[in-house]
Scaffold this motif. Structure first.
Motif, PDB file in Angstrom:
ATOM      1  N   GLY A 227       0.822  -1.207   0.000  1.00  0.00           N
ATOM      2  CA  GLY A 227       0.000   0.000   0.000  1.00  0.00           C
ATOM      3  C   GLY A 227       0.853   1.252   0.000  1.00  0.00           C
ATOM      4  O   GLY A 227       0.548   2.247  -0.673  1.00  0.00           O
ATOM      5  N   PHE A 228       1.927   1.221   0.761  1.00  0.00           N
ATOM      6  CA  PHE A 228       2.870   2.334   0.862  1.00  0.00           C
ATOM      7  C   PHE A 228       3.407   2.716  -0.520  1.00  0.00           C
ATOM      8  O   PHE A 228       3.450   3.894  -0.893  1.00  0.00           O
ATOM      9  CB  PHE A 228       4.015   1.881   1.775  1.00  0.00           C
ATOM     10  CG  PHE A 228       4.958   2.936   2.255  1.00  0.00           C
ATOM     11  CD1 PHE A 228       4.694   3.652   3.410  1.00  0.00           C
ATOM     12  CD2 PHE A 228       6.139   3.179   1.588  1.00  0.00           C
ATOM     13  CE1 PHE A 228       5.583   4.601   3.888  1.00  0.00           C
ATOM     14  CE2 PHE A 228       7.048   4.121   2.059  1.00  0.00           C
ATOM     15  CZ  PHE A 228       6.759   4.835   3.211  1.00  0.00           C
ATOM     16  N   ASN A 229       3.816   1.702  -1.283  1.00  0.00           N
ATOM     17  CA  ASN A 229       4.453   1.938  -2.571  1.00  0.00           C
ATOM     18  C   ASN A 229       3.452   2.066  -3.713  1.00  0.00           C
ATOM     19  O   ASN A 229       3.427   3.065  -4.429  1.00  0.00           O
ATOM     20  CB  ASN A 229       5.455   0.827  -2.873  1.00  0.00           C
ATOM     21  CG  ASN A 229       6.771   1.027  -2.145  1.00  0.00           C
ATOM     22  OD1 ASN A 229       6.972   2.016  -1.447  1.00  0.00           O
ATOM     23  ND2 ASN A 229       7.684   0.081  -2.288  1.00  0.00           N
ATOM     24  N   ALA A 230       2.640   1.051  -3.920  1.00  0.00           N
ATOM     25  CA  ALA A 230       1.722   1.074  -5.059  1.00  0.00           C
ATOM     26  C   ALA A 230       0.711   2.213  -4.938  1.00  0.00           C
ATOM     27  O   ALA A 230       0.317   2.817  -5.939  1.00  0.00           O
ATOM     28  CB  ALA A 230       1.001  -0.268  -5.175  1.00  0.00           C
ATOM     29  N   THR A 248       8.178  -3.934  -5.875  1.00  0.00           N
ATOM     30  CA  THR A 248       8.301  -4.006  -4.418  1.00  0.00           C
ATOM     31  C   THR A 248       8.577  -5.444  -3.982  1.00  0.00           C
ATOM     32  O   THR A 248       9.467  -5.704  -3.163  1.00  0.00           O
ATOM     33  CB  THR A 248       7.029  -3.477  -3.747  1.00  0.00           C
ATOM     34  OG1 THR A 248       6.847  -2.093  -4.083  1.00  0.00           O
ATOM     35  CG2 THR A 248       7.097  -3.621  -2.231  1.00  0.00           C
ATOM     36  N   GLN A 249       7.821  -6.376  -4.548  1.00  0.00           N
ATOM     37  CA  GLN A 249       8.027  -7.784  -4.201  1.00  0.00           C
ATOM     38  C   GLN A 249       9.394  -8.272  -4.667  1.00  0.00           C
ATOM     39  O   GLN A 249      10.127  -8.955  -3.927  1.00  0.00           O
ATOM     40  CB  GLN A 249       6.925  -8.637  -4.836  1.00  0.00           C
ATOM     41  CG  GLN A 249       7.066 -10.125  -4.620  1.00  0.00           C
ATOM     42  CD  GLN A 249       6.868 -10.549  -3.168  1.00  0.00           C
ATOM     43  OE1 GLN A 249       6.310  -9.806  -2.363  1.00  0.00           O
ATOM     44  NE2 GLN A 249       7.327 -11.748  -2.820  1.00  0.00           N
ATOM     45  N   ILE A 250       9.763  -7.913  -5.881  1.00  0.00           N
ATOM     46  CA  ILE A 250      11.007  -8.411  -6.466  1.00  0.00           C
ATOM     47  C   ILE A 250      12.227  -7.906  -5.699  1.00  0.00           C
ATOM     48  O   ILE A 250      13.128  -8.677  -5.342  1.00  0.00           O
ATOM     49  CB  ILE A 250      11.089  -7.993  -7.951  1.00  0.00           C
ATOM     50  CG1 ILE A 250      10.020  -8.716  -8.770  1.00  0.00           C
ATOM     51  CG2 ILE A 250      12.480  -8.275  -8.522  1.00  0.00           C
ATOM     52  CD1 ILE A 250       9.869  -8.184 -10.181  1.00  0.00           C
ATOM     53  N   ALA A 251      12.282  -6.609  -5.463  1.00  0.00           N
ATOM     54  CA  ALA A 251      13.448  -6.038  -4.791  1.00  0.00           C
ATOM     55  C   ALA A 251      13.578  -6.547  -3.365  1.00  0.00           C
ATOM     56  O   ALA A 251      14.694  -6.786  -2.879  1.00  0.00           O
ATOM     57  CB  ALA A 251      13.353  -4.511  -4.791  1.00  0.00           C
TER      58      ALA A 251
END
Length: 447
Positions: A227-230, A248-251
């Motif tokens: 939520g913070f990023n997307a 976000t998930q990948i990094a």
């Protein structure tokens, strides 16, 4: 031939889908502060657990009220000199229409306001991890109020507010690499340089008392960070928000693996604390960069952050500053890395057309990122140190040494995190009861 007719662009209309999405994202970001409390709370010793939890939770109260009264206006109001905003109609939030849209977007002002409020809440809470075990709760609460007012609100305007100097310069910060993580990490360093080290630093064991709590907190942070990023794109009509979600998930995955590999090579073990810390380092680093890089770029950003943040957490022993829970090593270093790597890995196909060095854009964006990074770092570090110095002289920032040694939970909150009086289970209670009965029988005989 008839003259061409130019039609005015259609004004944005309220989108129920984007509004609902942003309210969910706001709730996710709010959850990150309790998640941070668990993450930090598990990393301290038993005697400081409640204090660590409270240092995060109190931010939910203080910053919310300040944001309503004047913080939102200072951060996102009409620009003044590229340094601060102000809109008197937003003071107290009483003159905002329920369906009034945030300019250029399809969500209400109230939704944008509450989303940004959650960022304002968690940023000072991040600082608290560097100060574990030794700060008066009353002094910490006052520090939050002052720091949010003179540091966070202005910096948020620089980076995200229309007219803010960093915004106008073209500094890319998708969701808070400068405004949140560098800001908090530099503040943490400034304060600990003023208040000094914990009693027993580098002498006494100060291991985490509950690694399960640490992992729980890291999991909640990872979950809320989507939520913070997307959510920071304020909708997903063009796919950029989805790109940020994926990156976000990948990094985060790349950083966790890189940290674990580094510590296996360096220390000989894959630790749960390393996994949790590596994940957070990846989340921090991708926060400014995720809308500008490709998924392969996200792997690079995460892996670099995982290794370099793992290396950075040991600097406190080399240089002698007591960053209790590695806020400087993870948030400051991770924020700096994520922000500067945009200048190398920006693809030009995400949130903007800016291209980094590896995509043919030269160093133009890199120098812009440097300007934003080092200006925020210097401002936050210096002003935070001044605030800590003033508070220390006025009321004392630290608890007495005896209270620190005995346990800050009991001294500051009159509570303890765990009740050990029943430890030992039924057998211990049975033995205690038998002893009590035996004592009673002895008294009868004596009588």
């Amino acid at each position: 031939m008839a003259p061409a007719i130019t039609l005015a662009a259609e004004a944005p209309k309220l989108s129920a889908a984007n509004t609902g999405f942003m309210l969910i994202c706001s709730a996710l970001v709010m959850l990150m502060t309790p998640g941070l409390a668990f993450f930090y709370g598990g990393m301290v010793r038993v005697k400081s657990t409640l204090n660590m939890l409270m240092m995060s939770f109190i931010s939910l109260g203080i910053v919310t009220i300040l944001w309503v009264l004047y913080g939102f206006s200072m951060a996102f109001g009409t620009d003044s000199g590229s340094l601060i905003g102000w809109n008197s109609d937003w003071v107290g939030l009483g003159n905002i229409g329920l369906t009034e849209l945030w300019p250029g977007y399809t969500i209400p002002v109230f939704v944008f306001m509450v989303f940004q409020l959650m960022f304002a809440i968690i940023t000072p809470a991040l600082i608290s991890g560097a100060l574990a075990d030794r700060v008066k709760f009353s002094a910490w609460a006052l520090f939050i109020a002052l720091w949010a007012t003179v540091v966070y609100f202005p910096v948020a305007h620089w980076v995200w507010g229309a007219g803010g100097w960093a915004f106008e310069l073209g500094v890319i910060d998708f969701a808070g690499g400068t405004a949140v993580h560098i800001n908090a990490g530099a503040a943490a360093l400034g304060v600990i340089l003023v208040i000094g080290k914990r009693v027993g630093f580098k002498k006494d064991p100060m291991r985490p008392h509950s690694l399960p709590l640490v992992m729980l907190g890291a999991g909640l942070l990872w979950f809320g960070w989507f939520g913070f990023n997307a959510g920071s794109w304020l909708g997903n009509d063009d796919g950029v928000g989805a790109l940020m979600f994926v990156n976000t998930q990948i990094a985060t995955a790349a950083a966790m693996l890189a940290w674990l590999i580094y510590e296996k090579i360096r220390h000989g073990a894959f630790t749960t604390l390393g996994a949790a810390s590596g994940a957070v380092a990846g989340l921090v680093a991708i926060t400014p960069a995720g809308g500008a890089v490709t998924p392969l770029g996200a792997i690079a950003v995460g892996a670099i952050a995982g290794v370099l943040c793992a290396m950075a957490v040991g600097l406190k022993y080399k240089f002698g500053y007591d960053d209790s829970l590695d806020v400087v090593g993870v948030h400051l270093v991770g924020g700096v890395l994520g922000s500067l790597l945009i200048g190398l890995f920006a693809s030009g196909n995400g949130q903007s057309t800016a291209e980094g060095l590896f995509y043919g854009g030269g160093l133009t964006q890199f120098w812009k990122q440097c300007a934003g990074v080092f200006a925020v770092l210097a401002y936050s570090l210096i002003v935070s140190a001044i605030l800590a110095f003033i508070l220390d002289k006025a009321m004392g920032m630290r608890v007495p040494e005896d209270d620190e040694i005995a346990g800050i939970d009991q001294a500051e909150h009159a509570e303890t995190a765990y009740d050990f009086s029943g430890a030992g289970g039924g057998a211990a209670r049975t033995a205690a009861a038998a002893a009590a009965v035996g004592g009673a029988e002895s008294k009868k005989v004596d009588a």
